[in-house]
Design an enzyme around this catalytic site. Structure first.
Site, PDB file in Angstrom:
ATOM      1  N   LYS A  52       0.858  -1.192   0.000  1.00 43.29           N
ATOM      2  CA  LYS A  52       0.000   0.000   0.000  1.00 43.29           C
ATOM      3  C   LYS A  52       0.880   1.223   0.000  1.00 43.29           C
ATOM      4  O   LYS A  52       1.995   1.205   0.518  1.00 43.29           O
ATOM      5  CB  LYS A  52      -0.891   0.025   1.247  1.00 43.29           C
ATOM      6  CG  LYS A  52      -2.059   0.985   1.168  1.00 43.29           C
ATOM      7  CD  LYS A  52      -3.109   0.502   0.189  1.00 43.29           C
ATOM      8  CE  LYS A  52      -4.502   0.723   0.663  1.00 43.29           C
ATOM      9  NZ  LYS A  52      -5.444  -0.274   0.175  1.00 43.29           N
TER      10      LYS A  52
HETATM   11  N1  GLU Z   1      -7.303  -0.062  -2.995  1.00 43.03           N
HETATM   12  C1  GLU Z   1      -8.078  -1.232  -3.190  1.00 43.03           C
HETATM   13  C2  GLU Z   1      -8.130  -2.052  -1.912  1.00 43.03           C
HETATM   14  O1  GLU Z   1      -7.947  -1.537  -0.839  1.00 43.03           O
HETATM   15  C3  GLU Z   1      -7.671  -2.043  -4.416  1.00 43.03           C
HETATM   16  C4  GLU Z   1      -6.248  -2.499  -4.456  1.00 43.03           C
HETATM   17  C5  GLU Z   1      -5.826  -3.113  -5.790  1.00 43.03           C
HETATM   18  O2  GLU Z   1      -6.641  -3.173  -6.704  1.00 43.03           O
HETATM   19  O3  GLU Z   1      -4.666  -3.493  -5.880  1.00 43.03           O
HETATM   20  O4  GLU Z   1      -8.407  -3.212  -1.939  1.00 43.03           O
END
Ligand code: GLU
Length: 417
Positions: free
Chosen positions: A106
């Site tokens: 993240k």
């Molecule tokens: N930000 C989204 C989540 O928290 C998607 C992450 C992604 O598609 O890699 O799951």
């Protein structure tokens, strides 16, 4: 105050709760409670008036045992080192629980994007992409959208990476616009899995989501799509909110029309003939289904005794604190955890990445069918763990499934002599 709960400590507690039911080496579990790698950096970019500004940015690579690190990038003033670490861990467990072959990551920049022009955001995003370039890659770490980022930012990151690497590599990032290598159904995917998770849960409880009254906290991409798809399933959306406040109509709202109102005015508030309500009033409304779809710590141990919903499906990441979980488990409120319920986003990101690797574009119906297969299969796995271990809630069950898969991958990899 709810905001004082550290999400990274929440993540570690959730892992410990589940690890107690698994026969895994404690040394390995300790590793699965901390990121493998964390980038903390400053980004300096030019404002439109020619001045320079420096902001804080992060990328956490939590675990890579099951595949490349995967997870979004958020732009929000609340972004901190510990928040990004927690969110990256939730991604690792999310990918494992739906069995997509990724680890977790993240990133975030601690800004309010509303304070900047589009040109400024482009310069800032390209500065971040330049900083991320050595860490990311189609088989290494694949960012995606998260709070306050979307196709526009993903397209800029892809372009920066490809330009600097002198190649084409659409699979280095997901959540792109369709003409830049994006997937059909990706924008709706988080809300779609939330609605599917609600449908499966009500079925499991011998109930029907079509008969449910619903309140949705947060009306961004996840909340607004979940509301629309739940209404399509027959549910009655009686209240929704965003950071400016909420609206209530016991007769039922038209979620798409509310979304159009928000796009026009910037908020759901003031929509039609509705009663205003605060976010806390929405979270404690007497409904069958509550969908927190905003940020972490929306419901803490102080608010949880007042929650009146029978089922909570988490579209946001980390909206309940561990104390809230304790209270709700004691009160027999079913909480369908984030790492499963909102996993549609990363699942369709995975489909996008597969399409990018194949240089082949799937139809929207194929994407949605494959997503439904993944979500219903994962729900069955969670229920199986819940019942066979006699667990106190579905969150612990989801972590048991996920940790088991990561531990297996780590064990099978062996260790260097
Ligand atoms: N930000 C989204 C989540 O928290 C998607 C992450 C992604 O598609 O890699 O799951």
């Amino acid at each position: 105050m709810a905001g004082q709960v550290n999400p990274f400590e929440s993540l570690q507690e959730q892992v410990d709760d589940a690890a107690a039911f698994l026969d895994a080496d404690p040394g390995l579990i300790e590793r699965l409670k901390n990121p493998e790698r964390l980038l903390e950096t400053n980004l300096t970019f030019e404002r439109d008036d020619g001045s320079l500004e420096t902001v804080r940015a992060y990328r956490s690579q939590f675990n890579g045992d099951r595949g490349p690190y995967k997870g979004g990038i958020r732009y929000h003033p609340n972004v901190t080192r510990d928040e990004v670490k927690a969110l990256s861990g939730w991604m690792a467990y999310k990918c494992a629980v739906v069995d997509v072959p990724y680890g977790g990551g993240k990133g975030g920049i601690a800004i309010d994007p509303a304070d900047y022009s589009e040109d400024e955001l482009e310069r800032l995003t390209r500065a971040f992409a330049t900083e991320l370039r050595p860490l990311i890659g189609v088989d290494r770490d694949i960012p995606a959208p998260d709070v306050n980022t979307g196709q526009r930012e993903m397209n800029w990151i892809k372009d920066t990476y490809e330009t600097l690497e002198n190649t084409t590599a659409p699979g280095v990032i997901t959540g792109k616009a369709i003409d830049s290598g994006g997937s059909e159904g990706r924008v709706e995917a988080t809300g779609r899995s939330t609605a599917l998770a609600a449908r499966e849960t009500f079925d499991w409880l011998d109930d029907d989501v079509a008969d449910a009254t619903v309140a949705v906290q947060g009306y961004g991409n996840a909340g607004s799509v979940a509301a629309a798809l739940l209404a399509d399933l027959g549910a009655t959306i009686v209240a929704v909110s965003d950071s400016s406040g909420g609206i209530h109509d016991p007769e039922g709202l038209d979620p798409r029309s509310v979304k159009a109102h928000k796009a026009e005015t910037g908020s759901v508030t003031g929509y039609g003939d509705t009663d205003p309500l605060t976010n806390d009033e929405l979270l404690t409304l007497d409904v069958d289904l509550l969908v927190p779809a905003a940020l972490e710590n929306a419901i803490n141990g102080d608010l949880a005794p007042d929650v009146s919903a029978d089922v909570i499906v988490e579209a946001a990441n980390g909206p309940l604190t561990p104390r809230a979980d304790d209270v709700l488990a004691d009160r027999d409120v079913y909480v369908v955890p984030d790492i499963f319920a909102n996993a549609g986003g990363v699942t369709v990101s995975y489909f996008e990445w597969v399409q990018n690797r194949q240089r082949f574009h799937w139809t929207e119906s194929r994407v949605n069918e494959e997503l439904e297969r993944v979500i219903t299969g994962a729900f069955d796995d969670i229920v199986e763990a819940y019942e066979s271990h006699d667990l106190r809630n579905l969150r612990t069950a989801a972590y048991v499934v996920a940790i088991d898969r990561i531990v297996d991958a780590a064990d099978q990899a062996g260790s260097w002599p």
